[in-house]
Scaffold this motif. Structure first.
Motif, PDB file in Angstrom:
ATOM      1  N   ALA A  82       0.815  -1.077   0.031  1.00  0.00           N
ATOM      2  CA  ALA A  82       0.034   0.068   0.044  1.00  0.00           C
ATOM      3  C   ALA A  82       0.860   1.236  -0.059  1.00  0.00           C
ATOM      4  O   ALA A  82       1.806   1.353   0.714  1.00  0.00           O
ATOM      5  CB  ALA A  82      -0.861  -0.070   1.383  1.00  0.00           C
ATOM      6  N   THR A  83       0.489   2.151  -0.640  1.00  0.00           N
ATOM      7  CA  THR A  83       1.243   3.241  -0.890  1.00  0.00           C
ATOM      8  C   THR A  83       1.024   4.227   0.426  1.00  0.00           C
ATOM      9  O   THR A  83       1.744   5.535   0.521  1.00  0.00           O
ATOM     10  CB  THR A  83       0.823   4.409  -2.099  1.00  0.00           C
ATOM     11  N   SER A  84       0.121   3.999   1.159  1.00  0.00           N
ATOM     12  CA  SER A  84      -0.132   4.873   2.365  1.00  0.00           C
ATOM     13  C   SER A  84      -0.882   3.989   3.486  1.00  0.00           C
ATOM     14  O   SER A  84      -1.563   3.024   3.099  1.00  0.00           O
ATOM     15  CB  SER A  84      -0.817   6.266   2.125  1.00  0.00           C
ATOM     16  N   GLY A  85      -0.973   4.623   4.498  1.00  0.00           N
ATOM     17  CA  GLY A  85      -1.778   3.867   5.742  1.00  0.00           C
ATOM     18  C   GLY A  85      -0.979   3.169   6.724  1.00  0.00           C
ATOM     19  O   GLY A  85       0.480   3.024   6.528  1.00  0.00           O
ATOM     20  N   ARG A  86      -1.622   2.596   7.696  1.00  0.00           N
ATOM     21  CA  ARG A  86      -0.963   1.847   8.552  1.00  0.00           C
ATOM     22  C   ARG A  86      -0.409   0.419   8.350  1.00  0.00           C
ATOM     23  O   ARG A  86       0.203  -0.339   8.868  1.00  0.00           O
ATOM     24  CB  ARG A  86      -1.676   2.155   9.911  1.00  0.00           C
ATOM     25  N   ASP A  87      -1.229  -0.095   7.104  1.00  0.00           N
ATOM     26  CA  ASP A  87      -0.936  -1.631   6.722  1.00  0.00           C
ATOM     27  C   ASP A  87      -0.068  -1.934   5.629  1.00  0.00           C
ATOM     28  O   ASP A  87       0.102  -1.041   4.848  1.00  0.00           O
ATOM     29  CB  ASP A  87      -2.380  -2.193   6.660  1.00  0.00           C
ATOM     30  N   LEU A  88       0.921  -2.538   5.678  1.00  0.00           N
ATOM     31  CA  LEU A  88       1.683  -2.702   4.607  1.00  0.00           C
ATOM     32  C   LEU A  88       1.100  -3.202   3.214  1.00  0.00           C
ATOM     33  O   LEU A  88       1.413  -2.942   2.245  1.00  0.00           O
ATOM     34  CB  LEU A  88       2.863  -3.942   4.880  1.00  0.00           C
ATOM     35  N   ARG A  89      -0.015  -3.921   3.324  1.00  0.00           N
ATOM     36  CA  ARG A  89      -0.655  -4.513   2.354  1.00  0.00           C
ATOM     37  C   ARG A  89      -2.177  -4.525   2.538  1.00  0.00           C
ATOM     38  O   ARG A  89      -2.673  -4.232   3.682  1.00  0.00           O
ATOM     39  CB  ARG A  89      -0.406  -6.015   1.841  1.00  0.00           C
ATOM     40  N   ARG A  90      -2.985  -4.649   1.489  1.00  0.00           N
ATOM     41  CA  ARG A  90      -4.375  -4.598   1.340  1.00  0.00           C
ATOM     42  C   ARG A  90      -4.788  -5.694   0.678  1.00  0.00           C
ATOM     43  O   ARG A  90      -4.822  -5.841  -0.415  1.00  0.00           O
ATOM     44  CB  ARG A  90      -4.974  -3.232   0.735  1.00  0.00           C
ATOM     45  N   ALA A  91      -5.071  -6.833   1.543  1.00  0.00           N
ATOM     46  CA  ALA A  91      -5.110  -7.968   1.119  1.00  0.00           C
ATOM     47  C   ALA A  91      -6.518  -8.070   0.154  1.00  0.00           C
ATOM     48  O   ALA A  91      -6.357  -8.983  -0.704  1.00  0.00           O
ATOM     49  CB  ALA A  91      -5.493  -9.106   2.260  1.00  0.00           C
ATOM     50  N   ASP A  92      -7.446  -7.267   0.404  1.00  0.00           N
ATOM     51  CA  ASP A  92      -8.757  -7.602  -0.504  1.00  0.00           C
ATOM     52  C   ASP A  92      -8.387  -7.180  -1.923  1.00  0.00           C
ATOM     53  O   ASP A  92      -8.538  -7.784  -2.870  1.00  0.00           O
ATOM     54  CB  ASP A  92      -9.851  -6.696   0.043  1.00  0.00           C
ATOM     55  N   LEU A  93      -7.502  -6.052  -2.049  1.00  0.00           N
ATOM     56  CA  LEU A  93      -7.103  -5.830  -3.362  1.00  0.00           C
ATOM     57  C   LEU A  93      -6.376  -6.591  -4.303  1.00  0.00           C
ATOM     58  O   LEU A  93      -6.525  -6.856  -5.360  1.00  0.00           O
ATOM     59  CB  LEU A  93      -6.271  -4.187  -3.460  1.00  0.00           C
ATOM     60  N   ALA A  94      -5.063  -7.252  -3.536  1.00  0.00           N
ATOM     61  CA  ALA A  94      -4.347  -8.088  -4.140  1.00  0.00           C
ATOM     62  C   ALA A  94      -5.117  -9.602  -4.649  1.00  0.00           C
ATOM     63  O   ALA A  94      -4.640  -9.919  -5.647  1.00  0.00           O
ATOM     64  CB  ALA A  94      -3.144  -8.387  -3.242  1.00  0.00           C
ATOM     65  N   ALA A  95      -6.128  -9.879  -3.855  1.00  0.00           N
ATOM     66  CA  ALA A  95      -6.896 -10.903  -4.111  1.00  0.00           C
ATOM     67  C   ALA A  95      -7.627 -10.733  -5.152  1.00  0.00           C
ATOM     68  O   ALA A  95      -7.660 -11.463  -5.868  1.00  0.00           O
ATOM     69  CB  ALA A  95      -7.614 -11.701  -2.777  1.00  0.00           C
ATOM     70  N   GLU A  96      -8.264  -9.599  -5.090  1.00  0.00           N
ATOM     71  CA  GLU A  96      -9.101  -9.314  -6.283  1.00  0.00           C
ATOM     72  C   GLU A  96      -8.278  -9.070  -7.721  1.00  0.00           C
ATOM     73  O   GLU A  96      -8.858  -9.551  -8.732  1.00  0.00           O
ATOM     74  CB  GLU A  96      -9.838  -7.958  -5.864  1.00  0.00           C
ATOM     75  N   ALA A  97      -7.179  -8.476  -7.452  1.00  0.00           N
ATOM     76  CA  ALA A  97      -6.338  -8.542  -8.872  1.00  0.00           C
ATOM     77  C   ALA A  97      -6.121  -9.823  -9.279  1.00  0.00           C
ATOM     78  O   ALA A  97      -6.205 -10.038 -10.640  1.00  0.00           O
ATOM     79  CB  ALA A  97      -5.033  -7.674  -8.562  1.00  0.00           C
TER      80      ALA A  97
END
Length: 442
Positions: free
Chosen positions: A224-239
């Motif tokens: 993720a380009t911003s925020g407290r989490d390194l990744r956004r699992a929902d976006l990666a899985a959807e892609a």
């Protein structure tokens, strides 16, 4: 009728939603009205199926219900004119025929891919393409997309609405661009031979737009380009899910296979990227026993087949680089000579800043950090990297390899100040502090 649990119905409805929307847009047009009708059909299914059982043909049921909702809506807006349009759309030559349950659909009949191409239209900005794709094809709500990109829901809603209006104004046709690669050997091509060359560049460009959007969605999900989490699992899985859908429909396309392989090979490392406290773990220090070997195996098989049978492309090369990393038993066993050779071929195809950064790291591992630092100096004037922390982070790493601790510490600190990602900022600050501690102890 089939009885099933609510969660199973929810998963099925999410899978079917883009197919149903695609069928309605293809038949009637009216993107906005079609989406509203699909949402009403989904709500009706969520209410009725748990009590009455799931129909034998859920997709056909949803299309029929959504079609009734849409035709009622169109007629109420302007009875006479809408009746004429509806009658024209329902003539036998245009009528949609739902295949029997269990019967496979041909690529030309697949509405999900057509909808994906429509959402990735060249008239839209990259941000609008991503948002509309996640909304219409991915099935995410406006609120979910807004949270993923850290903007207010109203802002994201306006962005999606503008994208729909832009597509409507452009008059973009609803359909899949064909070049004959996804046809069976005994099928006749859609275009005459003398017409195909004129259409090929446009087809290739449209598919490239789709792949770029899917790649951008995955990258935002993986890091993720911003925020407290390194990744956004929902976006990666959807892609990954959407890219799988494209690959099923375009199995002979090497770049589609390459992109899917790249996503799988990269996402295979996700569990090892963070420590128990949530801090970032760099590739060289990851516990490789936590990598997903099944995903790695699938990714390696995909890219190996593509490199053997399809024209070479950038996504295949990126996937090949990821495969070399993933197949190494340890960081020390990584074949950096092969990675460097792959980067040099990639640079000739796509001499972008991200590729040049990766190439510089490979040069450092093969020829030493000083030679790589000279390559980075040429990137300082690249406007595409202005304000991006990755250039300074790579420079800091190379300076640390070269033994220039003071300069490395300054670059790590500068990179930490540029990133909006909390985990990345903490990691860069940690590296700067560790260099300072070593310097003090020395």
């Amino acid at each position: 009728m089939t009885t099933e649990s609510a969660p199973a119905s929810d998963d099925l409805l999410r899978r079917l939603a883009p197919q149903v929307l695609g069928a309605l847009v293809r038949r009637y047009g009216h993107f906005d009205a079609a989406e509203d009708a699909v949402q009403e059909a989904l709500l009706a299914a969520a209410r009725q199926w748990p009590e009455e059982g799931r129909p034998d043909n859920p997709r056909g049921w949803l299309i029929r219900v959504a079609s009734r909702r849409l035709t009622d809506q169109l007629r109420s807006e302007d009875a006479r004119r809408r009746r004429e349009e509806t009658a024209a759309a329902l003539t036998p030559r245009d009528a949609f025929v739902e295949p029997p349950p269990g019967e496979s659909r041909t690529p030309a009949e697949d509405d999900t891919l057509a909808l994906l191409f429509l959402c990735c239209h060249a008239e839209l900005s990259p941000e609008a393409r991503i948002a509309l794709t996640l909304r219409a094809v991915g099935g995410l709500t406006t609120a979910e997309i807004a949270r993923a990109f850290l903007v207010p829901e109203a802002t994201m809603g306006q962005r999606i609405s503008r994208a729909k209006r832009r597509i409507k104004a452009s008059g973009a046709p609803f359909g899949i661009p064909h070049d004959g690669r996804d046809q069976e050997p005994d099928q006749e091509p859609d275009q005459a031979p003398d017409q195909a060359p004129d259409q090929a560049p446009q087809r290739a460009e449209r598919l490239a737009d789709v792949l770029q959007v899917l790649y951008l969605i995955f990258n935002e999900g993986y890091t993720a380009t911003s925020g407290r989490d390194l990744r956004r699992a929902d976006l990666a899985a959807e892609a990954i899910r959407l890219t799988r859908a494209v690959h099923v429909l375009r199995p002979a396309d090497g770049e589609v296979a390459g992109l899917l392989a790249l996503m799988l090979l990269t996402d295979a490392r996700r569990d090892a990227r963070t420590a128990p406290d949530g801090s970032l773990v760099p590739l060289a220090e990851q516990d490789r026993t936590r990598w997903d070997r099944a995903a790695i195996g699938e990714g390696v098989a995909l890219v190996s087949d593509a490199l053997t049978h399809a024209p070479l492309g950038p996504y295949q090369l990126r996937a090949a680089i990821a495969a070399v990393h993933d197949e190494a038993a340890s960081d020390e066993d990584t074949d950096w000579v092969e990675i460097l050779a792959l980067y040099e071929v990639l640079m000739r195809m796509v001499p972008g800043p991200v590729e040049r950064l990766g190439h510089a790291v490979a040069v450092a591992m093969v020829h030493g950090p000083r030679q790589a630092l000279a390559l980075l100096a040429a990137l300082d004037e690249d406007d595409r990297l202005a304000g991006n922390h990755r250039l300074e982070a790579v420079r800091a790493h190379l300076l640390e390899m070269a033994g220039d601790r003071a300069a490395a510490r300054a670059s790590y600190a500068k990179a930490a100040g540029l990133t909006l990602s909390v985990p990345e900022r903490r990691y860069l600050q940690f590296r700067a502090a560790r260099i300072g501690e070593r310097g003090a102890s020395g």
